[in-house]
Every structure is written in structure tokens, then in C-alpha cells.
Design an enzyme around this catalytic site. Structure first.
Site, PDB file in Angstrom:
ATOM      1  N   ARG A   1       0.922  -1.351   0.388  1.00  0.00           N
ATOM      2  CA  ARG A   1      -0.046   0.412   0.464  1.00  0.00           C
ATOM      3  C   ARG A   1       0.910   1.031   0.188  1.00  0.00           C
ATOM      4  NH1 ARG A   1      -4.576  -2.937   2.891  1.00  0.00           N
ATOM      5  NH2 ARG A   1      -6.450  -1.484   2.661  1.00  0.00           N
TER       6      ARG A   1
ATOM      7  N   ARG B   1     -10.316   7.268   4.340  1.00  0.00           N
ATOM      8  CA  ARG B   1      -9.343   5.883   3.975  1.00  0.00           C
ATOM      9  C   ARG B   1      -9.774   6.484   2.569  1.00  0.00           C
ATOM     10  NH1 ARG B   1     -13.102   1.461   5.325  1.00  0.00           N
ATOM     11  NH2 ARG B   1     -12.483   0.057   3.733  1.00  0.00           N
TER      12      ARG B   1
HETATM   13  P1  ATP Z   1     -10.959  -4.066   0.557  1.00  0.00           P
HETATM   14  O1  ATP Z   1     -12.486  -3.232   0.713  1.00  0.00           O
HETATM   15  O2  ATP Z   1     -10.769  -3.320  -1.449  1.00  0.00           O
HETATM   16  O3  ATP Z   1     -10.560  -5.254   0.369  1.00  0.00           O
HETATM   17  P2  ATP Z   1      -9.855  -2.615   2.211  1.00  0.00           P
HETATM   18  O4  ATP Z   1      -8.918  -1.095   2.052  1.00  0.00           O
HETATM   19  O5  ATP Z   1     -11.792  -1.624   2.799  1.00  0.00           O
HETATM   20  O6  ATP Z   1      -9.759  -2.882   0.962  1.00  0.00           O
HETATM   21  P3  ATP Z   1      -8.361  -3.891   3.970  1.00  0.00           P
HETATM   22  O7  ATP Z   1      -7.843  -4.557   2.961  1.00  0.00           O
HETATM   23  O8  ATP Z   1      -8.858  -5.181   4.489  1.00  0.00           O
HETATM   24  O9  ATP Z   1     -10.057  -3.174   3.003  1.00  0.00           O
HETATM   25  O10 ATP Z   1      -7.539  -3.449   4.824  1.00  0.00           O
HETATM   26  C1  ATP Z   1      -8.563  -2.451   5.792  1.00  0.00           C
HETATM   27  C2  ATP Z   1      -7.595  -1.533   7.343  1.00  0.00           C
HETATM   28  O11 ATP Z   1      -6.027  -2.778   7.602  1.00  0.00           O
HETATM   29  C3  ATP Z   1      -7.002  -0.530   5.883  1.00  0.00           C
HETATM   30  O12 ATP Z   1      -7.448   0.304   6.671  1.00  0.00           O
HETATM   31  C4  ATP Z   1      -5.468  -0.641   7.053  1.00  0.00           C
HETATM   32  O13 ATP Z   1      -5.584   0.351   7.813  1.00  0.00           O
HETATM   33  C5  ATP Z   1      -4.802  -1.629   7.863  1.00  0.00           C
HETATM   34  N1  ATP Z   1      -3.652  -2.360   6.527  1.00  0.00           N
HETATM   35  C6  ATP Z   1      -4.121  -3.480   5.719  1.00  0.00           C
HETATM   36  N2  ATP Z   1      -3.431  -3.511   4.593  1.00  0.00           N
HETATM   37  C7  ATP Z   1      -2.290  -2.886   4.772  1.00  0.00           C
HETATM   38  C8  ATP Z   1      -1.211  -2.443   4.267  1.00  0.00           C
HETATM   39  N3  ATP Z   1      -0.773  -3.445   3.557  1.00  0.00           N
HETATM   40  N4  ATP Z   1      -0.326  -1.923   5.189  1.00  0.00           N
HETATM   41  C9  ATP Z   1      -1.087  -1.011   5.983  1.00  0.00           C
HETATM   42  N5  ATP Z   1      -2.368  -0.758   6.257  1.00  0.00           N
HETATM   43  C10 ATP Z   1      -2.855  -1.977   5.945  1.00  0.00           C
END
Ligand code: ATP
Ligand code: MG
Length: 190
Positions: A89, A145
Site C-alpha cells: 500500500r 481511507r
Molecule cells: P477492500 O474493501 O478492497 O478489501 P479495504 O481497504 O477496505 O479494501 P483492507 O485491505 O481489509 O480493506 O484493509 C483494512 C485496513 O487494514 C486498512 O484501512 C489499513 O488500516 C489496514 N491495512 C491493511 N493492509 C495494510 C497494509 N498493507 N499497510 C498498512 N495498513 C494496512
């Protein structure tokens, strides 16, 4: 299958398409969001740290994420390919992933970028809030986000472009259409 990095904004469908890709090609799946949510559920030290960031719409610090990622990757069976969902990310995470894979004699593989308009993303996330009750799926945190995505994550698309592995798929209103485009491409990549 080669390694796959699935990339896109919150709610773009990374988890949904990852499940479909795993079902079709039989590979490993690392969802960093799921790893963190299970740590939170288990009440671990890592979970306590992660919760503060997630509930506030922020990213977990890179050093911590990179460490988690390497441990999760090494726990999977080697040689089947892995789909990375939610990682990298940030540019440091991408550099770290490339290095970690190179140290193991593996490659980044293919990047799939999902482009979805923000109105659709917001509607999906608010709907998911009703169905799954995720603490970070409320309008205020979703907006944070999106802002974090634009600032810290979106520039990474260009990094993948430089690596020569960026492949973009744009939402045209149908999951079936999106999936058939993704599968048609991946079938040529095995
Ligand atoms: P999607 O709905 O496409 O699955 P999303 O962004 O809603 O994506 P997740 O990927 O489940 O959801 O991530 C949720 C939270 O977990 C992020 O907002 C962040 O706080 C944390 N997170 C997940 N992956 C990372 C990462 N690679 N680096 C930093 N924080 C992360
Ligand atoms: Mg997800």
C-alpha cells in the site's frame, strides 16, 4: 500461477476477485486486512496496535506490515503462487516485497489494478457496513481511507508501471464482465 498483486481503492473488490482467482487457479491468498482483523479478534499485542490505526482509517506502519507479510508468506506452501490482497500500500512496502521475493528466488509476477468510481465505492462500503459491521466502514472513516489511498497508495500504480507489470481493469457496472476480463488476461499468463 505467477504471483499476483491485486491493487485498488477500499471497496474496489480486491477480496472478492481474489477469492474467484484462488478458486480458478488454486494459489495462496494473503489478505493483510484479514490478517489484521484476526489479530484484533484474538486480542493479541499486534491486534491492539493495529486497531488504533484501522479504526481511524490510517495505515499500519510499514516496518510492522513488512514483518507480518514476510511471516505470512513463509507460512504458505511454496511454488503455487500467491495473490497479495491489500499489500503493498506504500512505495516502501512495494520495495520490501520485491526484495523479500528476490531473496527467495521469486518474482513480483503480475499486478492487477481495479479502477472503480468513488460513488460506487462509497455505496459498496456503506452496504458492507450493514452486512458485516466492520468498524472502519462508516462514512467518516471511509472518507479518511479514500484520502489515505489517494495520497499514499495510488502513486504506487506508477511504480508497478515502471516494473512493467501493471494491468488495469475498469468497472463497467458488472462483476461478471470484470471477472471475465480478468480471467481472459490471467489465462494468458499461467
Ligand atoms: P477492500 O474493501 O478492497 O478489501 P479495504 O481497504 O477496505 O479494501 P483492507 O485491505 O481489509 O480493506 O484493509 C483494512 C485496513 O487494514 C486498512 O484501512 C489499513 O488500516 C489496514 N491495512 C491493511 N493492509 C495494510 C497494509 N498493507 N499497510 C498498512 N495498513 C494496512
Ligand atoms: Mg479486503
Amino acid at each position: 500461477m505467477k504471483n499476483i498483486i491485486i491493487f485498488g481503492a477500499p471497496g474496489s473488490g480486491k477480496g472478492t476477485y481474489s477469492d474467484e482467482i484462488v478458486a480458478r487457479y488454486g494459489m495462496g491468498h494473503i489478505s493483510t486486512g484479514d490478517v489484521l482483523r484476526s489479530e484484533i479478534k484474538g486480542g493479541t499485542e499486534l491486534g491492539k496496535i493495529a486497531k488504533g490505526y484501522i479504526d481511524n482509517g490510517q495505515l499500519i506502519p510499514d516496518e510492522l506490515m513488512i514483518d507480518i507479510l514476510a511471516k505470512t508468506y513463509d507460512a504458505l506452501p511454496a511454488g503455487q503462487g500467491v495473490i497479495f490482497d491489500g499489500f503493498p500500500r506504500t512505495i516502501p512496502q512495494a520495495e520490501a516485497l520485491k526484495k523479500m521475493l528476490a531473496e527467495r528466488g521469486h518474482e513480483l509476477g503480475i499486478m492487477l489494478e481495479l479502477i472503480v468510481d468513488e460513488e460506487t465505492l462509497m455505496a459498496r462500503l456503506l452496504n458492507r457496513a450493514k452486512e458485516q459491521g466492520r468498524a472502519d466502514d462508516n462514512e467518516e472513516t471511509i472518507k479518511k481511507r479514500f484520502a489515505v489511498y489517494h495520497k499514499q497508495t495510488e502513486p504506487l500504480a506508477e511504480w508497478f508501471q515502471q516494473e512493467g507489470i501493471r494491468n488495469t481493469f475498469t468497472w463497467k457496472g458488472s462483476k461478471e464482465l470484470m471477472l471475465s476480463e480478468i480471467f481472459a488476461f490471467l489465462d494468458t499468463q499461467k
